[in-house]
Design a protein around this motif. Structure first.
Motif, mmCIF file in Angstrom:
data_model
loop_
_atom_site.group_PDB
_atom_site.id
_atom_site.type_symbol
_atom_site.label_atom_id
_atom_site.label_comp_id
_atom_site.label_asym_id
_atom_site.label_seq_id
_atom_site.Cartn_x
_atom_site.Cartn_y
_atom_site.Cartn_z
ATOM 1 N N LEU B 244 7.498 14.427 67.016
ATOM 2 C CA LEU B 244 6.252 13.824 67.519
ATOM 3 C C LEU B 244 5.054 14.736 67.212
ATOM 4 C CD1 LEU B 244 7.532 12.469 70.964
ATOM 5 C CD2 LEU B 244 6.940 11.101 68.940
ATOM 6 N N GLY B 245 5.245 16.033 67.408
ATOM 7 C CA GLY B 245 4.160 16.989 67.147
ATOM 8 C C GLY B 245 3.711 16.960 65.695
ATOM 9 N N ARG B 246 4.686 16.906 64.789
ATOM 10 C CA ARG B 246 4.356 16.825 63.364
ATOM 11 C C ARG B 246 3.563 15.560 63.051
ATOM 12 N NH1 ARG B 246 7.699 19.453 59.170
ATOM 13 N NH2 ARG B 246 7.205 17.606 57.960
ATOM 14 N N GLN B 247 3.914 14.475 63.719
ATOM 15 C CA GLN B 247 3.194 13.220 63.476
ATOM 16 C C GLN B 247 1.747 13.310 63.952
ATOM 17 O OE1 GLN B 247 5.557 9.541 64.444
ATOM 18 N NE2 GLN B 247 7.210 11.004 64.790
ATOM 19 N N ILE B 248 1.536 14.055 65.064
ATOM 20 C CA ILE B 248 0.156 14.262 65.533
ATOM 21 C C ILE B 248 -0.629 15.079 64.504
ATOM 22 C CG2 ILE B 248 -1.257 15.478 67.245
ATOM 23 C CD1 ILE B 248 0.804 14.679 69.364
ATOM 24 N N ALA B 249 -0.025 16.162 64.013
ATOM 25 C CA ALA B 249 -0.707 17.010 63.018
ATOM 26 C C ALA B 249 -1.038 16.198 61.775
ATOM 27 C CB ALA B 249 0.163 18.206 62.657
ATOM 28 N N SER B 250 -0.076 15.391 61.352
ATOM 29 C CA SER B 250 -0.244 14.604 60.138
ATOM 30 C C SER B 250 -1.351 13.561 60.290
ATOM 31 C CB SER B 250 1.085 13.922 59.811
ATOM 32 O OG SER B 250 1.009 13.220 58.605
ATOM 33 N N ASP B 251 -1.551 13.107 61.521
ATOM 34 C CA ASP B 251 -2.570 12.086 61.808
ATOM 35 C C ASP B 251 -3.857 12.753 62.307
ATOM 36 O OD1 ASP B 251 -3.578 9.520 62.004
ATOM 37 O OD2 ASP B 251 -2.718 9.124 63.974
ATOM 38 N N GLY B 252 -3.983 14.066 62.098
ATOM 39 C CA GLY B 252 -5.180 14.773 62.557
ATOM 40 C C GLY B 252 -6.439 14.149 61.988
ATOM 41 N N GLU B 253 -7.501 14.245 62.753
ATOM 42 C CA GLU B 253 -8.754 13.595 62.347
ATOM 43 C C GLU B 253 -9.204 14.035 60.959
ATOM 44 O OE1 GLU B 253 -10.615 12.878 66.744
ATOM 45 O OE2 GLU B 253 -11.119 14.697 65.668
ATOM 46 N N GLY B 254 -9.326 13.093 60.078
ATOM 47 C CA GLY B 254 -9.820 13.372 58.734
ATOM 48 C C GLY B 254 -8.804 14.040 57.817
ATOM 49 N N ALA B 255 -7.577 14.232 58.296
ATOM 50 C CA ALA B 255 -6.594 15.007 57.532
ATOM 51 C C ALA B 255 -6.149 14.295 56.260
ATOM 52 C CB ALA B 255 -5.368 15.288 58.394
ATOM 53 N N THR B 256 -5.953 15.086 55.197
ATOM 54 C CA THR B 256 -5.325 14.551 53.992
ATOM 55 C C THR B 256 -3.962 15.205 53.768
ATOM 56 O OG1 THR B 256 -6.222 16.178 52.416
ATOM 57 C CG2 THR B 256 -7.618 14.292 52.938
ATOM 58 N N LYS B 257 -3.702 16.327 54.479
ATOM 59 C CA LYS B 257 -2.431 17.035 54.307
ATOM 60 C C LYS B 257 -1.895 17.559 55.634
ATOM 61 C CE LYS B 257 -3.985 18.831 49.803
ATOM 62 N NZ LYS B 257 -3.244 17.966 48.883
ATOM 63 N N LEU B 258 -0.570 17.465 55.784
ATOM 64 C CA LEU B 258 0.119 18.127 56.892
ATOM 65 C C LEU B 258 0.436 19.555 56.467
ATOM 66 C CD1 LEU B 258 1.821 18.102 59.609
ATOM 67 C CD2 LEU B 258 3.755 17.412 58.190
ATOM 68 N N ILE B 259 0.081 20.527 57.302
ATOM 69 C CA ILE B 259 0.381 21.930 56.997
ATOM 70 C C ILE B 259 1.421 22.456 57.987
ATOM 71 C CG2 ILE B 259 -0.573 24.257 56.683
ATOM 72 C CD1 ILE B 259 -3.353 22.982 56.403
ATOM 73 N N GLU B 260 2.513 22.982 57.460
ATOM 74 C CA GLU B 260 3.531 23.607 58.308
ATOM 75 C C GLU B 260 3.524 25.102 58.012
ATOM 76 O OE1 GLU B 260 7.619 21.934 59.473
ATOM 77 O OE2 GLU B 260 8.053 23.082 57.675
ATOM 78 N N VAL B 261 3.334 25.909 59.037
ATOM 79 C CA VAL B 261 3.318 27.363 58.850
ATOM 80 C C VAL B 261 4.539 27.981 59.533
ATOM 81 C CG1 VAL B 261 2.088 29.518 59.309
ATOM 82 C CG2 VAL B 261 0.810 27.461 58.706
ATOM 83 N N ILE B 262 5.372 28.615 58.730
ATOM 84 C CA ILE B 262 6.570 29.274 59.250
ATOM 85 C C ILE B 262 6.322 30.782 59.209
ATOM 86 C CG2 ILE B 262 9.037 29.668 58.913
ATOM 87 C CD1 ILE B 262 9.022 27.004 57.292
ATOM 88 N N VAL B 263 6.323 31.406 60.364
ATOM 89 C CA VAL B 263 6.191 32.863 60.401
ATOM 90 C C VAL B 263 7.535 33.454 60.817
ATOM 91 C CG1 VAL B 263 5.098 34.823 61.554
ATOM 92 C CG2 VAL B 263 3.725 32.846 60.888
ATOM 93 N N ARG B 264 8.052 34.354 60.021
ATOM 94 C CA ARG B 264 9.251 35.088 60.440
ATOM 95 C C ARG B 264 9.007 36.575 60.257
ATOM 96 N NH1 ARG B 264 11.921 35.644 55.454
ATOM 97 N NH2 ARG B 264 11.399 34.011 53.954
ATOM 98 N N GLY B 265 9.948 37.370 60.765
ATOM 99 C CA GLY B 265 9.792 38.809 60.657
ATOM 100 C C GLY B 265 8.762 39.375 61.623
ATOM 101 N N ALA B 266 8.371 38.590 62.638
ATOM 102 C CA ALA B 266 7.432 39.127 63.634
ATOM 103 C C ALA B 266 8.209 39.950 64.653
ATOM 104 C CB ALA B 266 6.687 37.992 64.331
ATOM 105 N N ARG B 267 7.489 40.747 65.444
ATOM 106 C CA ARG B 267 8.159 41.597 66.423
ATOM 107 C C ARG B 267 8.831 40.776 67.531
ATOM 108 N NH1 ARG B 267 4.596 46.454 68.488
ATOM 109 N NH2 ARG B 267 3.574 44.677 69.488
ATOM 110 N N SER B 268 8.311 39.562 67.778
ATOM 111 C CA SER B 268 8.888 38.699 68.811
ATOM 112 C C SER B 268 8.521 37.257 68.498
ATOM 113 C CB SER B 268 8.318 39.072 70.185
ATOM 114 O OG SER B 268 6.918 38.808 70.202
ATOM 115 N N GLU B 269 9.168 36.313 69.188
ATOM 116 C CA GLU B 269 8.796 34.910 68.996
ATOM 117 C C GLU B 269 7.345 34.686 69.415
ATOM 118 O OE1 GLU B 269 11.355 31.925 70.806
ATOM 119 O OE2 GLU B 269 9.786 30.401 70.604
#
Lengths: 383, 383
Positions: B244-269
């Motif tokens: 559901l969250g991805r669908q909200i991002a994808s339908d963001g106002e004026g959006a032409t692209k969905l952006i998914e950012v994966i961060v790993r290797g951080a000190r904590s979640e």
């Protein structure tokens, strides 16, 4: 003279060739600095955070066109070399030369060009209206206007130049500020005064919320005017920096309006600061101001998510500009004066005043509206 | 059926008349909820934060067109009345009716209209593909598409609908989510599972960084499928909310692209979360993606100001999409595969992967690009 050259002991020169500019400023004295809080720091920032600990500067060399950022150890070495180039040209100790860069990131400095430009402008160093203009122009990137500030007090003067208009296409931009005074002030006092002034000026300017890897403010005191009361000096330094900060906000990428947000009645200055910066940075507030829509709900909602504690039912909000001032919300209740509020948004400068009714904390932040032009500058012109 | 009506025990109905919509969903069971963290909360949020403590819901009534926000005590009273309207129509205890609103702020609810709409749709409550669609459509404001999610596991099912596409013109929008399951689960377990799922889904969706006064997610468990392992349930609930969250991002106002950012290797979640949300929310990253510019410096600079601790010289970054994947920076060093990186940005979905090389923390955040259309939606169309 309108900025640095109004201060006794300061000479300046600058050159801009295409997108590559170089500024030299010569003035010996005690010195302090403030740097970006971004942990991704450019080479010159890493270098100067160490060197400024000596509390003295004799000159500043500052280039535009290449930020020398995300360039690793070579970036630091190149910054060392850049300081040496100026030191050699001016016969100074390289450890007393401030160095700063702005422009495209992840590219290495063109040191031969910098050396050549430095060699050509060093003989031009002088204390004149044209000299300070040439230095201010040399450090500009996508800035549309050069930025000067001058504060005169009985017994001393403070003058500064700066550049910055957001984090700038084609890669990223930066805020650079060089402030000079003829007051006699110790390096440690200067550091404390500068920290306060920067907190209440440059750190409260929000163009797009992004923080550069290169931001720096240097302040040098030449001492020719003798000792001055510290509180007077601190207040004057803040005034000088606020003037420069407002000019950055006003020149924000794509901006059509300067927005000043005054928050009072917060539980503390820190909470007022949080609320003011969140409101002025809110995309919904910025677009509403652009559309000249007195949408106070967006203002209160932004303050509500800022982290400042207050009772939304007690908030009052005013919008002013173009010589008009309208209450849009008084103690949580909508007033029907939206017509005046809308008219007050028509000009080039807009003021939002928010009383959180929770204490005595006060802060002012500056920003600009968000326009299609910002998207165009940062999205359409790709590298 | 593609969402809530796939869950046994759930019936739904909806109506949309101009900008005024009403959804009714009937399903009895244990219940939990997550609410906006904005301290400026709408009447229905203030009411439901109290009532959900009983851990049970029998129905939800949810209107669009008026947010009942910044309306003071009358807003809370109107939310009480709105719950009573549904309770009376469906012969339920009003304290077990969830209530939520979205739409224009600082206006009072039109209770006669809500009562009339409720009276007309209550007889239409049914468990069918059309019923869940009508409910999902009824709560839309500037959403362009309705949003459904369904996760089937051995022994149980979770289905949800939601609305949201930013904080929306003409005043403000909201994220509303209604999730149902046939699993048997205690109210306290459900609350813990929902808190985790929301943290890893809706709370990691950044359209413009503004937080609504009205955000709410309700989750009701009808128990007809019997007990299920809690860890399996929690994972499935997270999957449903992420969809559901991805669908909200994808339908963001004026959006032409969905952006998914994966961060790993951080000190904590938590630090990975900070970095991922800061990158996906950065106006400079968003405009670069819009311009299909693989500007990794903006990505690293955004992570650098996020508060996550890492060494920028050790960071690696990949950009992928359109079936391509390119490393743009490996352990702090620019790779020259920018051509592939640029091509990978051409599609409707883009993925940014960032390895901070500082630990094992991982998080994913979703957002969309920033376009002139966003400015137009939120600036040009004034109230």
């Amino acid at each position: 003279m309108q900025s640095i050259c109004a201060v006794e002991g300061v000479t300046a020169a600058g050159i801009k060739e295409g997108k590559y500019g170089l500024a030299l400023i010569k003035a010996e004295g005690t010195a302090a600095a403030a740097f970006t809080k971004n942990i991704a720091r450019a080479g010159p920032v890493i270098l100067m955070q160490e060197r400024i600990k000596h509390g003295r500067l004799a000159a500043i060399i500052s280039n535009s066109g290449c930020a020398n950022a995300l360039t690793g150890q070579r970036g630091i070495d190149d910054a060392v070399e850049m300081a040496s180039i100026a030191a050699e040209e001016l016969s100074l100790d390289p450890r007393e030369v401030g160095v700063a860069s702005t422009g495209v990131i992840s590219r290495y400095l063109n040191l031969p060009l910098i050396k050549d430009q430095c060699h050509r402008i060093a003989p031009l160093l002088e204390r004149s209206p044209l000299a300070e203009i040439s230095a201010a122009k040399a450090i500009m990137t996508t800035d549309l206007v050069e930025k000067h500030s001058l504060v005169r007090r009985e017994g001393f003067t403070i003058g500064g130049i700066c550049k910055g208009s957001g984090m700038i296409a084609p890669n990223m931009g930066t805020m650079l500020g060089y402030v000079y005074t003829d007051a006699e002030i110790s390096a440690s006092d200067l550091q404390v005064a500068l920290k306060t002034a920067v907190k209440r000026s440059f750190n409260r300017v929000v163009v797009d919320g992004d923080t550069s890897t290169n931001d720096v403010v240097f302040c040098t005191a030449t001492s020719t005017a003798g000792k001055v009361p510290l509180n007077e000096f601190t207040a004057a330094l803040e005034e000088c920096c606020v003037s420069l900060g407002r000019q950055i906000a006003s020149d924000g990428e794509g901006a059509t309006k300067l927005i000043e947000v005054i928050v009072r009645g917060a539980r503390s200055e820190d909470e007022a600061d949080l609320a003011a910066r969140t409101v002025v940075g809110s995309p919904l507030v910025k677009t509403a101001i652009y559309g000249e829509d007195p949408n106070w709900g967006r203002i209160v909602a932004a303050a509500g998510r800022s982290g400042a504690e207050f009772d939304p039912e007690k908030v009052s909000c005013w919008i002013s500009g173009s010589g008009l001032k309208a209450a849009v919300c008084e103690r949580g209740v909508l007033t029907e004066d939206l017509k005046t509020a809308k008219a007050s948004l028509a000009g080039r400068e807009v003021q939002i005043e928010l009383d959180l009714a929770a204490g005595n904390g006060k802060a002012i932040a500056w920003g600009c509206d968000l326009t299609e032009k910002y998207v165009e500058i940062n999205g359409k012109y790709t590298t």
